[in-house]
Design a protein around this motif. Sequence first.
Motif, PDB file in Angstrom:
ATOM      1  N   THR B 141       0.812  -1.045  -0.059  1.00  0.00           N
ATOM      2  CA  THR B 141      -0.129  -0.016  -0.025  1.00  0.00           C
ATOM      3  C   THR B 141       0.804   1.226   0.003  1.00  0.00           C
ATOM      4  O   THR B 141       0.559   2.240  -0.881  1.00  0.00           O
ATOM      5  N   CYS B 142       1.857   1.334   0.951  1.00  0.00           N
ATOM      6  CA  CYS B 142       2.878   2.349   0.838  1.00  0.00           C
ATOM      7  C   CYS B 142       3.280   2.641  -0.285  1.00  0.00           C
ATOM      8  O   CYS B 142       3.546   3.629  -0.694  1.00  0.00           O
ATOM      9  N   TRP B 143       3.820   1.385  -0.934  1.00  0.00           N
ATOM     10  CA  TRP B 143       4.433   1.474  -2.286  1.00  0.00           C
ATOM     11  C   TRP B 143       3.535   2.166  -3.381  1.00  0.00           C
ATOM     12  O   TRP B 143       4.063   3.194  -4.211  1.00  0.00           O
ATOM     13  N   LEU B 205      10.524  -0.401   4.754  1.00  0.00           N
ATOM     14  CA  LEU B 205      10.572  -1.176   3.719  1.00  0.00           C
ATOM     15  C   LEU B 205      11.025  -0.525   2.535  1.00  0.00           C
ATOM     16  O   LEU B 205      11.973  -0.469   1.872  1.00  0.00           O
ATOM     17  N   VAL B 206       9.909   0.321   2.176  1.00  0.00           N
ATOM     18  CA  VAL B 206      10.176   1.216   1.024  1.00  0.00           C
ATOM     19  C   VAL B 206      11.169   1.950   1.088  1.00  0.00           C
ATOM     20  O   VAL B 206      11.749   2.375   0.011  1.00  0.00           O
ATOM     21  N   SER B 207      11.308   2.766   2.119  1.00  0.00           N
ATOM     22  CA  SER B 207      12.323   3.790   2.226  1.00  0.00           C
ATOM     23  C   SER B 207      13.867   2.994   2.023  1.00  0.00           C
ATOM     24  O   SER B 207      14.684   3.348   1.467  1.00  0.00           O
ATOM     25  N   LYS B 253      15.106  11.535  -1.995  1.00  0.00           N
ATOM     26  CA  LYS B 253      13.755  12.139  -1.683  1.00  0.00           C
ATOM     27  C   LYS B 253      12.945  11.121  -1.234  1.00  0.00           C
ATOM     28  O   LYS B 253      12.273  11.538  -0.176  1.00  0.00           O
ATOM     29  N   ILE B 254      12.663  10.061  -1.973  1.00  0.00           N
ATOM     30  CA  ILE B 254      11.743   9.105  -1.651  1.00  0.00           C
ATOM     31  C   ILE B 254      12.086   8.462  -0.480  1.00  0.00           C
ATOM     32  O   ILE B 254      11.319   8.345   0.716  1.00  0.00           O
ATOM     33  N   ALA B 255      13.257   8.242  -0.232  1.00  0.00           N
ATOM     34  CA  ALA B 255      13.832   7.253   1.040  1.00  0.00           C
ATOM     35  C   ALA B 255      13.745   8.284   2.247  1.00  0.00           C
ATOM     36  O   ALA B 255      13.048   7.958   3.401  1.00  0.00           O
TER      37      ALA B 255
END
Lengths: 571, 350
Positions: B141-143, B205-207, B253-255
Amino acid sequence: MTTVTDDLDRVPPVTPPGRGRSVLQFLRNTWRGLTSMRTALILLFLLALASMPGALLPQWSLNQTRTREYIEANPTWGPIANALGLFEVFASPWYAAIYLSLFLSLVGCLLPRCWDFAKQLRAEPVRTPRNLARMPLHTVHPVDDEPQVVADRVETALRRKHWRVVRRTEPGGVHTVSAEKGYLREVGNLVFHFSLLGLLVAVAIGKLFGYEGSVITRVGAEFCSTNPSQYDNFRPGLTVDGTDMQPFCVDLKTFDAKYSDSGQPLDYSVGLSYQFGSDPATGVNTDHFDPYLLRVNEPLRMNGERLYLLGHGYAPEVQITFPDGQTRTASANFISNDPTLLSSGAIKITDPPGASLQDLTQRQLALRGLFAPTAFLHGEIMTSSYPAATKPGLAVAIYRGDLGLETGRSQSIYSIDENQVSTGKLKELERVNLYIGDTTTLDDGTKITFTGYRQWVSLQTSYDPGQTAALVFAITLLGGLMVSLTIKRRRVWFRVQTSSTVGSSSDGQSSSGGGTRVEVGGLARTDQAGYGSEFSGIAALVYPQGLPVAQDDDLHPQSSSSEHDDDGEER
Amino acid sequence: MAGFSDLAFQAAMAAYVVALICYGIEFAARRAMDPTQLEVASREHRLVRAGAGASEPLPADRPLHGRHIDERDIDDELDDDLDEGPRTQWGPLFGRAAVVLTVIAALVNAASVVTRGIAAGRLPLGNMYEFTSFLCLAATTCWLVVLAKSKERALGFFVMIPVAILAFVAGTVLWIQAGPVQPSLNSYWKWIHVTTVSASGSVLLVSGAASAMYLLRHRFDSKLLVARTDATATARLQASSLSRLPSLAALDKIAYRTAIVAFPVYTFAVIAGALWAEVAWGRYWGWDPKETVAFVSWVFYAGYLHARATSGWRGARAAWINVVGFAAIVFNLFFVNMVITGLHSYAGVG
Ligand code: HEM
């Protein structure tokens, strides 16, 4: 005010070695080094690294048996690691050295920052940079109104939005407005770091003045916490000698455990009554007991003292009829680490009646084996099929002889001394499986009857005077963190001038139409996230009714790309 | 109900794997951004700025952030140019398929989580299987949220790798019959604790995936810089699929943005865990292995945020810290639960 504390790296200045001053210089440089961001970062890693053995190796404070076994299994490495404190990481001097340095660094970092921040609060927003086109956010707007009017409008609007604003004029009738917002970020950051300090102090208070004690008590018995010797295991804080504990007494009345059909425990509870505050030893106020249902996850809280129900188990009970006709009831707590509560233990009769001192060591008795709450036989092997006591069974080996209590060796209360068996001083007579009511008769006529069982519970008392403070600091820590990470320190600058004076402008931007040209620049510290849309709104303040749609083309391309990016914020 | 939940999880697992493959295909088929051009342009741009900065004093905080912004602007502009160029036809097709599959996987996973909760009659976070299943759902979902905001579909490949692995491990090794939990696990603080731990873990995890990509990209860019004068080496590098990674600035930036969302939640989760420990075990903190590693991960993330404000530590070093922080979280979830015995270890390994 032009110094900005954003980048907090303070590199010690290189100074030529002076004469008398060199020591002072050295101290100052050391202090600066210690309080730099880089040092803080390295100390943070050291802290993380140093904590790892605490998770990977057994720790004395958590499990003494396992630690001892580990050291025995690693005869060379074990003692070295033990000497290094690797089995007691969180009480070791090197661990303390790391976190104390870190907190020293923190103090050294925070105090100047508080000072700087106080100065910043009193200072005016910075002068408008000469070249606003170089700002990450930048727009140019032609406006019809006089520069003075536009600047006034922007200033009042910004003030209404709680920006800190300052108006300046530059040569040639140029008006500038500098504004800054988001000082709360720094407040949040400082609150966060101070909360870390507070948390450390709260933890230290607990370690100094708190204590924990654990005890196994039979249901039906009374337990009084008056001094450390009442406990099976007492872990005092560094300054605790057990003389001024707040006494309390509990009377364990009932025990109830609920299991699912498959035998999973659902809940267990002890019905008790307790007395707190008066001195149970002197018997003052003994009549007044309050009832409480002590459950897992629902400790009894008595003005700082807390009582927990941690576990429970069975204590099988036997009646022994000796050859001379005397009877004895004996029972012992059995322990289990099995979900069906198949428990093991040993019932010991150390002083059989009628035995003289000499033949005492010939006639001591022990029953060692298993208690099954719901017994189930695989051939002769007894197991348990359910944790509740629906069909209790006792599978024991019976020994007679010398239990070896005088040997000086420490002996587990859940087992017998194997040494005594192997040396023949303690002889195994028989192995039996008994259900409640069953009797077995030994070769000398002694009769042993399995009469039933009792329940025991393991209780823990905890006292930690720093706990409430720790909670308060944890909350301020979290609040400070959230403020610090969501609020952005941001600046905006307006340069308002008549279009005709622009000719010499450095960025070569030419504006079309309108008598006045307004250049707006924006900058957010740390991260530009989310500032783009706010910036567009603020830039629109130059117009009487906000940004006219038709003027969109005049937006500097740089700002439009930034806006696009800034949508990717706040989730 | 429990049967349906298991079935749904199997389906989600399959969908994750197929989505991963589709992302992979798109990633491999993406037309390469011309990294040399990009790199040179951004470097030149930086030099120009640095030169200008030297002649004309900027506000003190300017150089700190200028770099990132400059890079980003350049990258975005170039990206746009490149997007107009011809591309392999089937690349984007697979990319779109991957996104659709991800959405389906998330929906099926959500259905599995919900029905599991109904079957067990409690919040479905009572053991490692349920925890990992929820983690996959939340990370996906976060992704999807990150994707919607950043449009960096290439990242999907790297997010789906850990998600697919976690889903596979959950479905095979960790799976356990739906049932009640230990009495000591049955506290509302526990539920708050595990929910926030898994939610923050999934965002981290996404980070972490973004930072891992950052490191790959960083290595690639430095190789390119070395090979700049050598045409064949440059051509070889450009043929590598690493040249299709998003720009450093975009990844950073995403991280960072995911990390600053997750970090306070994780902090809260640790505090909630301490509150639970206080009611369950009689102390709010006892350096149990699980608590210790949670603390270590927290310190790593604090270090990450610090590093991003420390000169010389931004960029690759900060990215390393972020990756290590996530490694510590995964270590805590698996190794500490399954290998090291502590109070937490009865949290239900199937
Ligand atoms: C006790 C250990 C420390 C921990 C756990 C810690 C943790 C953190 C965290 C999580 C942040 C990011 C959140 C925020 O901006 O509020 C932060 C920011 C910051 N910390 Fe620390 N810190 C510690 C010690 C220090 C020390 C010793 C210094 C000074 C040398 C320091 C200076 C800063 C600064 C300047 C920021 C702001 C960075 C920015 O603007 O993004 N901290 N710290």
